[in-house]
Design a protein around this motif. Structure first.
Motif, PDB file in Angstrom:
ATOM      1  N   HIS A 176      51.744  81.104 -14.075  1.00 25.87           N
ATOM      2  CA  HIS A 176      52.385  81.961 -13.060  1.00 25.87           C
ATOM      3  C   HIS A 176      53.790  82.381 -13.922  1.00 25.87           C
ATOM      4  CE1 HIS A 176      52.871  82.510  -9.076  1.00 25.87           C
ATOM      5  NE2 HIS A 176      54.362  82.628  -9.269  1.00 25.87           N
ATOM      6  N   ILE A 234      43.221  70.368 -15.657  1.00 26.40           N
ATOM      7  CA  ILE A 234      42.894  71.256 -14.313  1.00 26.40           C
ATOM      8  C   ILE A 234      43.609  72.079 -14.100  1.00 26.40           C
ATOM      9  CG2 ILE A 234      42.173  71.080 -11.813  1.00 26.40           C
ATOM     10  CD1 ILE A 234      40.185  69.422 -14.204  1.00 26.40           C
ATOM     11  N   SER A 253      44.501  75.120 -11.092  1.00 27.46           N
ATOM     12  CA  SER A 253      44.429  76.033 -10.978  1.00 27.46           C
ATOM     13  C   SER A 253      45.115  77.228 -10.824  1.00 27.46           C
ATOM     14  CB  SER A 253      44.097  75.441  -9.512  1.00 27.46           C
ATOM     15  OG  SER A 253      43.948  74.224  -9.655  1.00 27.46           O
ATOM     16  N   GLY A 254      46.412  76.799  -9.880  1.00 21.59           N
ATOM     17  CA  GLY A 254      46.895  77.898  -9.546  1.00 21.59           C
ATOM     18  C   GLY A 254      48.073  78.104 -11.180  1.00 21.59           C
ATOM     19  N   GLY A 255      48.266  77.439 -11.639  1.00 17.39           N
ATOM     20  CA  GLY A 255      49.423  77.485 -12.720  1.00 17.39           C
ATOM     21  C   GLY A 255      50.914  77.690 -12.285  1.00 17.39           C
ATOM     22  N   ASN A 276      53.435  75.606 -11.361  1.00 14.13           N
ATOM     23  CA  ASN A 276      53.836  74.181 -11.163  1.00 14.13           C
ATOM     24  C   ASN A 276      53.941  73.878 -12.786  1.00 14.13           C
ATOM     25  OD1 ASN A 276      55.202  73.063  -9.776  1.00 14.13           O
ATOM     26  ND2 ASN A 276      54.311  71.726  -9.789  1.00 14.13           N
ATOM     27  N   LEU A 310      54.340  79.710  -0.327  1.00 20.57           N
ATOM     28  CA  LEU A 310      54.027  78.831  -1.489  1.00 20.57           C
ATOM     29  C   LEU A 310      52.699  78.784  -2.556  1.00 20.57           C
ATOM     30  CD1 LEU A 310      54.307  74.898  -1.675  1.00 20.57           C
ATOM     31  CD2 LEU A 310      52.488  75.347  -0.474  1.00 20.57           C
ATOM     32  N   PRO A 311      53.583  79.497  -3.408  1.00 12.65           N
ATOM     33  CA  PRO A 311      52.310  79.444  -4.211  1.00 12.65           C
ATOM     34  C   PRO A 311      51.319  78.975  -5.009  1.00 12.65           C
ATOM     35  CG  PRO A 311      54.451  79.523  -5.238  1.00 12.65           C
ATOM     36  CD  PRO A 311      54.508  79.533  -4.317  1.00 12.65           C
ATOM     37  N   ARG A 356      46.541  68.053  -4.237  1.00 12.11           N
ATOM     38  CA  ARG A 356      47.359  66.903  -5.299  1.00 12.11           C
ATOM     39  C   ARG A 356      48.481  66.886  -5.377  1.00 12.11           C
ATOM     40  NH1 ARG A 356      49.386  66.555 -10.091  1.00 12.11           N
ATOM     41  NH2 ARG A 356      48.703  65.651 -11.454  1.00 12.11           N
ATOM     42  N   ALA A 391      51.701  69.801  -1.420  1.00  7.20           N
ATOM     43  CA  ALA A 391      52.971  70.364  -1.904  1.00  7.20           C
ATOM     44  C   ALA A 391      53.371  70.520  -0.120  1.00  7.20           C
ATOM     45  CB  ALA A 391      52.636  71.477  -2.158  1.00  7.20           C
ATOM     46  N   ILE A 450      39.109  65.342  -9.128  1.00  2.00           N
ATOM     47  CA  ILE A 450      38.783  66.965  -9.322  1.00  2.00           C
ATOM     48  C   ILE A 450      39.304  66.953  -8.070  1.00  2.00           C
ATOM     49  CG2 ILE A 450      38.383  69.268  -9.729  1.00  2.00           C
ATOM     50  CD1 ILE A 450      37.338  67.987 -12.151  1.00  2.00           C
ATOM     51  N   VAL A 451      40.146  67.636  -7.495  1.00  2.00           N
ATOM     52  CA  VAL A 451      39.618  68.099  -6.255  1.00  2.00           C
ATOM     53  C   VAL A 451      39.277  69.396  -5.073  1.00  2.00           C
ATOM     54  CG1 VAL A 451      41.147  69.214  -3.813  1.00  2.00           C
ATOM     55  CG2 VAL A 451      42.588  67.238  -5.185  1.00  2.00           C
ATOM     56  N   PHE A 476      65.483  77.675 -11.061  1.00  2.00           N
ATOM     57  CA  PHE A 476      64.736  78.374 -11.659  1.00  2.00           C
ATOM     58  C   PHE A 476      64.727  78.208 -13.057  1.00  2.00           C
ATOM     59  CE2 PHE A 476      61.705  79.704  -8.251  1.00  2.00           C
ATOM     60  CZ  PHE A 476      62.678  79.075  -7.334  1.00  2.00           C
ATOM     61  N   GLN A 501      55.212  70.467 -15.060  1.00  2.00           N
ATOM     62  CA  GLN A 501      54.280  69.846 -15.422  1.00  2.00           C
ATOM     63  C   GLN A 501      54.593  70.574 -16.414  1.00  2.00           C
ATOM     64  OE1 GLN A 501      50.729  67.842 -13.819  1.00  2.00           O
ATOM     65  NE2 GLN A 501      49.889  68.120 -16.077  1.00  2.00           N
TER      66      GLN A 501
HETATM   67  C1  LIG Z   1      58.080  79.961  -6.539  1.00  2.00           C
HETATM   68  C2  LIG Z   1      57.769  78.773  -6.264  1.00  2.00           C
HETATM   69  C3  LIG Z   1      58.034  78.388  -5.103  1.00  2.00           C
HETATM   70  C4  LIG Z   1      57.501  77.355  -5.457  1.00  2.00           C
HETATM   71  N1  LIG Z   1      57.632  76.194  -3.677  1.00  2.00           N
HETATM   72  C5  LIG Z   1      57.462  74.784  -3.137  1.00  2.00           C
HETATM   73  C6  LIG Z   1      57.769  74.494  -2.461  1.00  2.00           C
HETATM   74  O1  LIG Z   1      58.727  74.981  -1.702  1.00  2.00           O
HETATM   75  N2  LIG Z   1      56.843  73.124  -2.671  1.00  2.00           N
HETATM   76  C7  LIG Z   1      56.319  72.288  -3.616  1.00  2.00           C
HETATM   77  O2  LIG Z   1      55.896  71.891  -2.788  1.00  2.00           O
HETATM   78  N3  LIG Z   1      55.735  72.944  -4.043  1.00  2.00           N
HETATM   79  C8  LIG Z   1      56.527  74.653  -4.349  1.00  2.00           C
HETATM   80  N4  LIG Z   1      56.304  74.914  -5.949  1.00  2.00           N
HETATM   81  C9  LIG Z   1      55.365  74.884  -6.568  1.00  2.00           C
HETATM   82  C10 LIG Z   1      53.675  74.721  -6.549  1.00  2.00           C
HETATM   83  O3  LIG Z   1      53.380  75.829  -6.282  1.00  2.00           O
HETATM   84  C11 LIG Z   1      53.101  73.669  -6.120  1.00  2.00           C
HETATM   85  O4  LIG Z   1      53.108  72.630  -6.386  1.00  2.00           O
HETATM   86  C12 LIG Z   1      51.087  73.673  -5.751  1.00  2.00           C
HETATM   87  O5  LIG Z   1      51.382  73.558  -4.930  1.00  2.00           O
HETATM   88  C13 LIG Z   1      50.629  73.294  -7.542  1.00  2.00           C
HETATM   89  O6  LIG Z   1      49.576  74.258  -6.829  1.00  2.00           O
HETATM   90  P1  LIG Z   1      48.491  75.176  -8.233  1.00  2.00           P
HETATM   91  O7  LIG Z   1      47.495  75.594  -7.966  1.00  2.00           O
HETATM   92  O8  LIG Z   1      49.366  75.842  -9.190  1.00  2.00           O
HETATM   93  O9  LIG Z   1      48.770  74.348  -9.414  1.00  2.00           O
HETATM   94  P2  LIG Z   1      48.915  74.117 -10.872  1.00  2.00           P
HETATM   95  O10 LIG Z   1      49.924  74.354 -11.096  1.00  2.00           O
HETATM   96  O11 LIG Z   1      47.590  74.591 -11.302  1.00  2.00           O
HETATM   97  O12 LIG Z   1      48.704  72.432 -11.313  1.00  2.00           O
HETATM   98  C14 LIG Z   1      49.604  71.637 -10.695  1.00  2.00           C
HETATM   99  C15 LIG Z   1      49.155  70.398 -10.532  1.00  2.00           C
HETATM  100  O13 LIG Z   1      48.106  70.152 -10.221  1.00  2.00           O
HETATM  101  C16 LIG Z   1      46.204  69.082 -10.757  1.00  2.00           C
HETATM  102  N5  LIG Z   1      45.784  70.515 -10.207  1.00  2.00           N
HETATM  103  C17 LIG Z   1      45.680  71.406  -9.531  1.00  2.00           C
HETATM  104  N6  LIG Z   1      44.945  71.841  -9.647  1.00  2.00           N
HETATM  105  C18 LIG Z   1      43.807  70.772  -8.679  1.00  2.00           C
HETATM  106  C19 LIG Z   1      42.874  70.129  -8.415  1.00  2.00           C
HETATM  107  N7  LIG Z   1      41.359  71.252  -7.723  1.00  2.00           N
HETATM  108  N8  LIG Z   1      42.316  69.331  -8.391  1.00  2.00           N
HETATM  109  C20 LIG Z   1      43.532  67.944  -9.322  1.00  2.00           C
HETATM  110  N9  LIG Z   1      43.960  68.645  -9.799  1.00  2.00           N
HETATM  111  C21 LIG Z   1      44.158  69.669  -9.707  1.00  2.00           C
HETATM  112  C22 LIG Z   1      46.406  69.882 -12.246  1.00  2.00           C
HETATM  113  O14 LIG Z   1      46.562  69.732 -13.399  1.00  2.00           O
HETATM  114  C23 LIG Z   1      48.314  69.965 -12.655  1.00  2.00           C
HETATM  115  O15 LIG Z   1      48.506  68.523 -13.165  1.00  2.00           O
HETATM  116  C24 LIG Z   1      56.244  76.394  -5.962  1.00  2.00           C
HETATM  117  C25 LIG Z   1      56.118  77.289  -6.481  1.00  2.00           C
HETATM  118  C26 LIG Z   1      56.825  78.255  -7.229  1.00  2.00           C
HETATM  119  C27 LIG Z   1      56.525  79.181  -8.522  1.00  2.00           C
END
Ligand SMILES: Cc1cc2nc3c(=O)[nH]c(=O)nc-3n(C[C@H](O)[C@H](O)[C@H](O)COP(=O)(O)OP(=O)(O)OC[C@H]3O[C@@H](n4cnc5c(N)ncnc54)[C@H](O)[C@@H]3O)c2cc1C
Length: 332
Positions: free
Chosen positions: A18, A53, A55-57, A59, A117-118, A126, A129, A182-183, A294, A330
């Motif tokens: 992201h 792993i 996913s959306g990248g 965090n 929520l992205p 995991r 959120a 892995i979820v 941010f 992270q």
């Molecule tokens: C603009 C913005 C606003 C946000 N607001 C919030 C908010 O309000 N509340 C909140 O809680 N978060 C928020 N976040 C953080 C983020 O969006 C969440 O934490 C989101 O749920 C992460 O999902 P992801 O698919 O991007 O995970 P990733 O960033 O790809 O991975 C995050 C972690 O989860 C692990 N992971 C991912 N997918 C899996 C899987 N399938 N199985 C096992 N492990 C996995 C990864 O290895 C890594 O350790 C925000 C981020 C942004 C950019």
């Protein structure tokens, strides 16, 4: 006939981040189902590769050096709703945005809090959120995962997922040497609701985020966790109780609101701002003047630019307030 799965090589991770930051993965694989997921893990073990792993990248700060192992990018994106009982089974790689789109279209209520929520369903499960008073766990019935230690598929009820604030058994197990999971998919139970009211509630959350978050630049959300009030006033002290009751503290010359998140905290953004860091930049990265928790990628930032700003914020907040900021994002 099924084609034999194959790892891709030297895939740029910036495209999957992201932040638009990150070097190459030595190997990269997008499993489309459970079978391919198990195959990839088995193959990586055979070749003695570390696994990450991604996913959306949303965090993650990925290093410019990339990842010297196998990056698994779950591509199970199906969303199946059963209107009879309001359950929705979702692949881990589906985005929360797609899940919300479906919930509004079908009139299924319970996830409106997640508007804007992205990231993916797997990432949200995991990290449990949450925002606007809602958490992923609230609507979960069960989660299916693959344990990379035992090489077994597991289905857990919500209670067995041991969800806590931004935490779950999957997050805790990921720190274990031999039990990371892995979820793969999650089943949610949603209630029948009015389609237009659901769509409106989702839109309002998206609008709110647009107004308070610097979304014009690539970012990964809040860099630091808010700081627990007990880092400032001793828990149980009269000053602590007064701060919780009044919802405000004066601390080293600055006025802070005390939010409940879910425990009493003061804002990391305000600590950074009061340390004079709004708008400070290093290379192509900048502490957002709009929301100082941010760090935004304004001009092709490298991971090191962001790391230097993280370090600067920690040092300056420590110097001015004697408080340690802890990363929410992270770094890999
Ligand atoms: C603009 C913005 C606003 C946000 N607001 C919030 C908010 O309000 N509340 C909140 O809680 N978060 C928020 N976040 C953080 C983020 O969006 C969440 O934490 C989101 O749920 C992460 O999902 P992801 O698919 O991007 O995970 P990733 O960033 O790809 O991975 C995050 C972690 O989860 C692990 N992971 C991912 N997918 C899996 C899987 N399938 N199985 C096992 N492990 C996995 C990864 O290895 C890594 O350790 C925000 C981020 C942004 C950019």
């Amino acid at each position: 006939m099924r084609t034999k799965p194959k790892f891709k090589e030297r895939v740029s991770l910036a495209k999957y981040s992201h932040y638009k930051i990150g070097g190459p993965a030595r190997f990269f694989f997008e499993p489309k189902d459970e079978r391919e997921t198990a195959w990839a893990v088995k193959e990586a073990k055979k070749r003695k590769l570390a696994i990450f792993i991604l996913s959306g990248g949303t965090n993650l700060l990925i290093s410019d050096e990339g990842f010297d192992g196998l990056v698994i990018h779950p591509a199970m994106r199906s969303i199946k709703a059963k209107m009879k009982d309001g359950t929705v089974e979702v692949g881990a790689g589906a985005t929360m945005a797609d899940l919300l789109k479906l919930s509004a279209a079908k009139g299924l209520s319970g996830l409106e809090w997640a508007g804007g929520l992205p990231g993916t369903v797997g990432g949200a499960v995991r990290g449990n959120a949450g925002c606007f008073g809602g958490e992923t766990k609230d609507a979960i019935v069960s989660v299916r995962s693959f344990n990379m230690g035992t090489m077994k598929f597991v289905t857990r009820t919500a209670a067995q997922c041991a969800f806590h604030y931004r935490d779950s058994i999957f997050k805790r197990n990921s720190r274990k040497r031999n039990g990371a999971e892995i979820v793969l998919s999650a089943t949610f139970r949603l209630a029948r609701g009015d389609k237009r009211a659901i769509a409106k509630a989702i839109r309002e959350k998206i609008e709110y985020r647009r107004n308070v978050h610097p979304l014009d630049y690539p970012n990964i959300g809040s860099t630091f966790k808010n700081v627990p009030l007990h880092a400032v006033h001793k828990k149980g002290s009269s000053r602590y109780a007064r701060a919780v009751k009044s919802g405000v503290i004066m601390f080293r010359g600055s006025r802070f609101s005390v939010k409940t998140d879910p425990l009493p905290v003061i804002s990391a953004a305000k600590l950074i701002s009061e340390s004079g860091l709004r708008g400070v930049s290093m290379g192509g990265a900048m502490i957002s003047p709009m929301h100082p928790n941010f760090i935004v990628n304004v001009l092709n930032a490298g991971s090191y630019d962001v790391v230097r700003l993280i370090m600067l914020a920690k040092i300056e907040v420590r110097r001015k307030f004697g408080v340690d900021l802890e990363e929410e994002v992270q770094v890999i």
